[in-house]
Design an enzyme around this catalytic site. Structure first.
Site, short mmCIF file in Angstrom:
data_model
loop_
_atom_site.label_atom_id
_atom_site.label_comp_id
_atom_site.label_asym_id
_atom_site.label_seq_id
_atom_site.Cartn_x
_atom_site.Cartn_y
_atom_site.Cartn_z
N PHE A 1 0.82 -1.22 0.00
CA PHE A 1 0.00 0.00 0.00
C PHE A 1 0.85 1.27 0.00
CE2 PHE A 1 -0.25 2.56 3.89
CZ PHE A 1 0.53 1.83 4.76
N LYS A 2 2.08 1.16 0.43
CA LYS A 2 2.91 2.37 0.48
C LYS A 2 3.15 2.95 -0.92
CE LYS A 2 5.16 1.43 4.85
NZ LYS A 2 4.70 0.03 5.09
#
Ligand SMILES: *Cc1c(COP(=O)(O)O)cnc(C)c1O
Length: 469
Positions: free
Chosen positions: A117-118
């Protein structure tokens, strides 16, 4: 709209772009908006059914406050979230929500390009950074050693940006073949992968060492406390909310697998902007610093152990400083005292700062933790329930959400990585692994050894190499 530092009692004002190139304020505090921008019900209604790029632009614009002109900002968002970067998305919904049980949803934040998700925020951050650097005719050299999640996300996002050159250190010891392959596949002319003879800790020591020497003091680092990253994540919650509610105004809960408190902070900001959210469920693994904190409001350091949800293996949560600052009425002196007590004693109690613990309990946070056994069970439960695969971090979230949720209210769990990255744990849980997404097939078979500019270097060789390049 302006920013202040959590450690500055004079409350010096900073503009949005000033918070970017320095990841810490000069007084070593963290940047935070002086006041949070607000969103109206009408605005929210107008965003229902909008693509993620429109939501991301509308939210980000409130934080940028014309420090980057609107038309340019719009383009940066479009470039960051271009359609062709999301081969596995359906109708270009890049943060899609799926239902796994009555009133229980998962929001996928890991659709690309490295399945963590980063990436989502990183991609945007580098676009903004490239814009700012190009405007100032500046170039940035970054030296970095980090966990491979953050790092592959950064590399994917920085590929080919003119203003940025990245030296990335990776340890020879302790990486899986998937991790190595993913990294090799990301080498580019401005991305220089350097493999170090030893372990990850040695890589980090080398970075610190170099940055402390005068010669290399201008090297930049990337990390999870950068304000641009935090502010880019706020849009996830708007997007998730808009996908599940029947009517704007309906309240939902979110559950977040947490490590450095970055995503939780972005949730908190969305709530402060008046997105109708009720509670936030914070999930940890065996490294339960945050769970203990939100149950007792005692923040105490404990050494991190290695678990099967490794991106949440932390001993302290850096972004939490931003929340405490607010709880202490934005009093920088009190905050410094609180943080210093924590550094010196390894533990600090918020109720010693004239904040009633009873008051805190009525706040928006709930917390719980999960174990390896819980993760396996949850992966299995989700698979049996909905024939979908989740990764171990997401499993931590769903486990805790199931323990704590109110079944009459919709709860959205954040999916922070894809199962493909943790095939061993998936196999342990359900005895088989999912078929890989096309982009990850045969990753380990790619022959990319050329993409390591340098292999197996030691400290002096590294210094020499960076100087020459
Ligand atoms: C970084 C990370 C987390 C934790 O996020 P924070 O913002 O640091 O709390 C959770 N899951 C995965 C897969 C991550 O990479």
């Amino acid at each position: 709209m302006f920013y202040i530092s959590t450690r500055d009692s004079n409350k010096k004002k900073y503009k949005y772009t000033e918070t970017l190139l320095e990841w810490l304020a000069p007084d070593w505090g963290l940047f935070i908006p002086y006041e949070y921008p607000q969103i109206s019900k009408k605005e929210l209604e107008s965003l229902k059914n909008s693509p993620y790029t429109d939501i991301a632009f509308s939210i980000k614009q409130k934080f940028v406050w014309w420090d980057i002109p609107d038309d340019i900002l719009k383009n940066l968002v479009k470039n960051a979230y271009r359609k062709d970067k999301f081969p596995d998305s359906i109708n270009w919904n890049i943060t899609p929500v799926r239902k796994i049980d009555e009133n229980l949803y998962i929001q996928n934040l890991s659709l690309w390009p490295t399945a963590a998700f980063k990436d989502m925020a990183m991609q945007f951050l580098w676009q903004e950074m490239n814009y700012e650097l190009t405007k100032k005719w500046e170039k940035l050299t970054i030296l970095w050693a980090t966990s491979w999640d953050t790092w592959s996300a950064a590399e994917a996002a920085m590929k080919g940006l003119d203003s940025i050159k990245l030296f990335m250190l990776s340890p020879e010891i302790g990486m899986s073949s998937f991790q190595k392959a993913q990294m090799w596949s990301l080498s580019w002319w401005n991305i220089i992968n350097i493999s170090i003879k030893w372990r990850f800790d040695d890589c980090q020591d080398m970075v610190k060492d170099l940055k402390n020497s005068k010669e290399f003091s201008k090297l930049w680092a990337v990390n999870s406390i950068n304000w641009w990253r935090i502010s880019s994540q706020v849009a996830y919650y708007f997007s998730g909310y808009l996908q599940v509610v029947d009517k704007i105004g309906e309240e939902v809960d979110f559950c977040i697998p947490s490590g450095n408190f970055g995503n939780v902070l972005s949730w908190y900001i969305a709530k402060k902007m008046w997105l109708p959210i009720r509670k936030l469920i914070i999930a940890t693994n065996e490294n339960n610093v945050l769970d203990r904190l939100f149950k007792t409001w005692v923040y105490s350091l404990s050494p991190a152990s290695i678990t099967s949800s490794p991106s949440m293996d932390i001993s302290k949560a850096s972004n939490y400083e931003r929340l405490v600052f607010e709880l202490l009425d934005k009093n920088a002196d009190k905050l410094s005292d609180y943080m210093n007590t924590f550094s010196e004693k390894g533990t600090v109690n918020l109720s010693d700062y004239w904040i009633s613990v009873e008051n805190l309990k009525t706040m928006w946070f709930l917390s719980g933790s999960s174990s390896h056994f819980d993760r396996l069970n949850t992966i299995k439960w989700v698979y049996e329930k909905s024939k979908t695969y989740i990764d171990p971090h997401t499993a931590d979230g769903i486990k805790v959400a199931r323990d704590l949720r109110d079944e009459n209210i919709k709860t959205i769990c954040m999916e922070t990585a894809l199962a493909v990255k943790f095939e061993d744990t998936i196999k342990e849980a359900i005895w088989h692994i999912p078929e890989r997404e096309t982009r990850f097939k045969n990753l380990e078979n790619l022959n990319m050894s050329d993409s390591f500019y340098l292999q197996s270097v030691d400290r002096e060789e590294l210094k020499e190499f960076i100087k020459n390049n």
